[in-house]
Design an enzyme around this catalytic site. Structure first.
Site, PDB file in Angstrom:
ATOM      1  N   HIS A 194    -124.783-122.935   8.587  1.00  0.00           N
ATOM      2  CA  HIS A 194    -123.824-122.918   7.472  1.00  0.00           C
ATOM      3  C   HIS A 194    -124.521-122.455   6.190  1.00  0.00           C
ATOM      4  O   HIS A 194    -125.744-122.527   6.050  1.00  0.00           O
ATOM      5  CB  HIS A 194    -123.213-124.304   7.258  1.00  0.00           C
ATOM      6  CG  HIS A 194    -124.225-125.378   7.005  1.00  0.00           C
ATOM      7  ND1 HIS A 194    -124.863-125.532   5.789  1.00  0.00           N
ATOM      8  CD2 HIS A 194    -124.737-126.337   7.812  1.00  0.00           C
ATOM      9  CE1 HIS A 194    -125.706-126.541   5.862  1.00  0.00           C
ATOM     10  NE2 HIS A 194    -125.662-127.052   7.070  1.00  0.00           N
ATOM     11  N   ASP A 249    -129.056-126.711  10.901  1.00  0.00           N
ATOM     12  CA  ASP A 249    -130.481-126.353  11.029  1.00  0.00           C
ATOM     13  C   ASP A 249    -131.177-127.119  12.157  1.00  0.00           C
ATOM     14  O   ASP A 249    -131.928-126.530  12.946  1.00  0.00           O
ATOM     15  CB  ASP A 249    -131.230-126.543   9.693  1.00  0.00           C
ATOM     16  CG  ASP A 249    -131.036-127.913   9.069  1.00  0.00           C
ATOM     17  OD1 ASP A 249    -130.191-128.705   9.533  1.00  0.00           O
ATOM     18  OD2 ASP A 249    -131.731-128.200   8.061  1.00  0.00           O
TER      19      ASP A 249
END
Length: 417
Positions: A48, A315
């Site tokens: 994102h 992540d």
């Protein structure tokens, strides 16, 4: 199309010391495949865009700031800006800078791979269900559409519920450990001089090494959220070890969180790797880890006939996927007290905000082949015998993924032991 992501008034080498809070930068210029090879399919896995701090980080930042802001008189003029400072960032949500990053990424993908697109073959887009991930996917589709002058308008087709089986989130391994031991050790190594400096300039603040780490993070978060250089960047720029120390903290966090340093890190990426193999080979998904079998067995929610796939994730999950594949393997584990300057494990190059892995399926002569780019850097893929262009045959790549094809060699069961 001209990029819409604003420039920040901070040198690039400083931004690259913000670890997982660094904005995306291409590590290399894009290299087109060598003569005789053509791209046939593209698989994008993207983090994102830039966000506010998480709610947990927000609590820690506010706690450190409260100590500083309670000080009556600063003895260091470099801290005088705190007299009128107000912290007003939100929590968790995507910020406009992050939305722009994803839009630009979608536009770039159309410009690079337009030859793979038709009205009948639009990109297939999925996202994990966090709001910031969903919005990033939608911004990406808008960028793609705008770049094609709205001729091709992909939609977000599948949102994977993070409370269920989800190959785009790292919530499915309750027994996995954390990176706290290593990051705490490093904090105790790099932060004390900076803590002393601040406590000297702000008498009775009684800041801890952990507070210092959280205060350094205000620099990237405020800069990215407000799109102007934070005063905290100036404050810590005077301390030589602050940003390099912060960067290595992020490297350790990911390495020992869901990377090679965590016994149950790589197994959390196995489901995605098996989905990737299914797309590359055009065969049904074979997986007994965290795939959603209902979605993956339905051509409407997991088609095998698209030329471009784009998946939006976090992540930590991307690190697990890199590690499951065998990317960025280090010759030795990261030392929590002494960084190796030659390491290739740098989180700002692996999973910055809007960071991405692109797996290109190529046709080289008659041979179906694969190459992988992470933030535009072609990966060497020694594990499948890649040539000097980072290209190996599809067969060799699939064979090299035995860990995923064997469902993590028993590691997935340990997640629930």
């Amino acid at each position: 199309m001209k990029p819409v992501t604003p420039a920040l008034n901070v040198p690039k080498d400083t931004q690259l010391k913000w670890a997982q809070y660094s904005p995306y930068y291409p590590v290399d210029p894009y290299k087109y495949p060598p003569k005789g090879c053509a791209v046939e399919q593209v698989n994008i896995l993207q983090r994102h865009g830039a966000r506010f701090p998480t709610s947990g980080a927000t609590t820690r930042i506010k706690s450190a700031l409260d100590k500083l802001l309670a000080v009556r008189e600063f003895t260091d003029p470099g801290l005088d800006f705190l007299k009128t400072f107000q912290y007003d960032l939100g929590a968790n949500d995507l910020v406009p800078f992050g939305a722009a990053q994803s839009f630009d990424s979608g536009a770039e993908v159309y410009e690079r791979y337009a030859h793979l697109v038709s009205k009948k073959n639009l990109p297939f887009v999925r996202a994990s269900s966090s709001e910031r991930v969903v919005k990033s996917a939608m911004n990406w589709t808008q960028g793609f559409s705008a770049s094609s002058f709205h001729k091709y308008n992909p939609t977000l087709s599948v949102i994977l519920d993070e409370s269920l089986n989800d190959t785009l989130d790292d919530k499915m391994c309750p027994s996995a450990g954390s990176s706290d031991l290593q990051t705490n050790l490093w904090q105790e190594t790099f932060a004390p001089p900076i803590t002393r400096f601040l406590n000297k300039g702000a008498p009775h603040a009684n800041l801890t090494d952990s507070d210092v780490f959280n205060l350094i993070s205000v620099c990237p978060f405020e800069t990215i959220s407000e799109q102007r250089r934070s005063k905290f960047c100036d404050l810590f720029a005077t301390q030589k070890g602050a940003f390099p120390g912060f960067a290595y903290s992020g490297d350790l966090d990911k390495y020992y969180g869901t990377g090679y340093g965590q016994e149950l890190g790589p197994v959390q990426g196995v489901g995605y790797v098996n989905e990737l193999i299914a797309r590359l080979t055009g065969t049904p998904v074979q997986d007994h880890t965290q795939t959603n079998h209902t979605l993956d067995s339905d051509p409407a929610t997991f088609p095998l006939d698209r030329n471009i796939y784009a998946d939006f994730s976090h992540d930590n999950q991307m690190i697990a996927i890199y590690s499951a594949i065998g990317l960025f393997r280090q010759s030795h584990s990261l030392n929590p007290e002494k960084p190796d300057p030659k390491r290739t494990w740098k989180v700002s190059h692996l999973v910055p905000f809007s960071g991405r892995m692109v797996v290109e399926k190529l046709r080289c002569g008659r041979t179906p082949s694969v190459r992988i780019l992470v933030n535009q850097e072609v990966q060497p893929l020694k594990f499948c015998g890649a040539d000097k262009h980072g290209i190996c045959s599809l067969d060799a790549f699939v064979k090299s993924q035995a860990y995923a094809r064997n469902n993590g060699d028993g590691d997935f069961e340990k997640c629930f032991a």
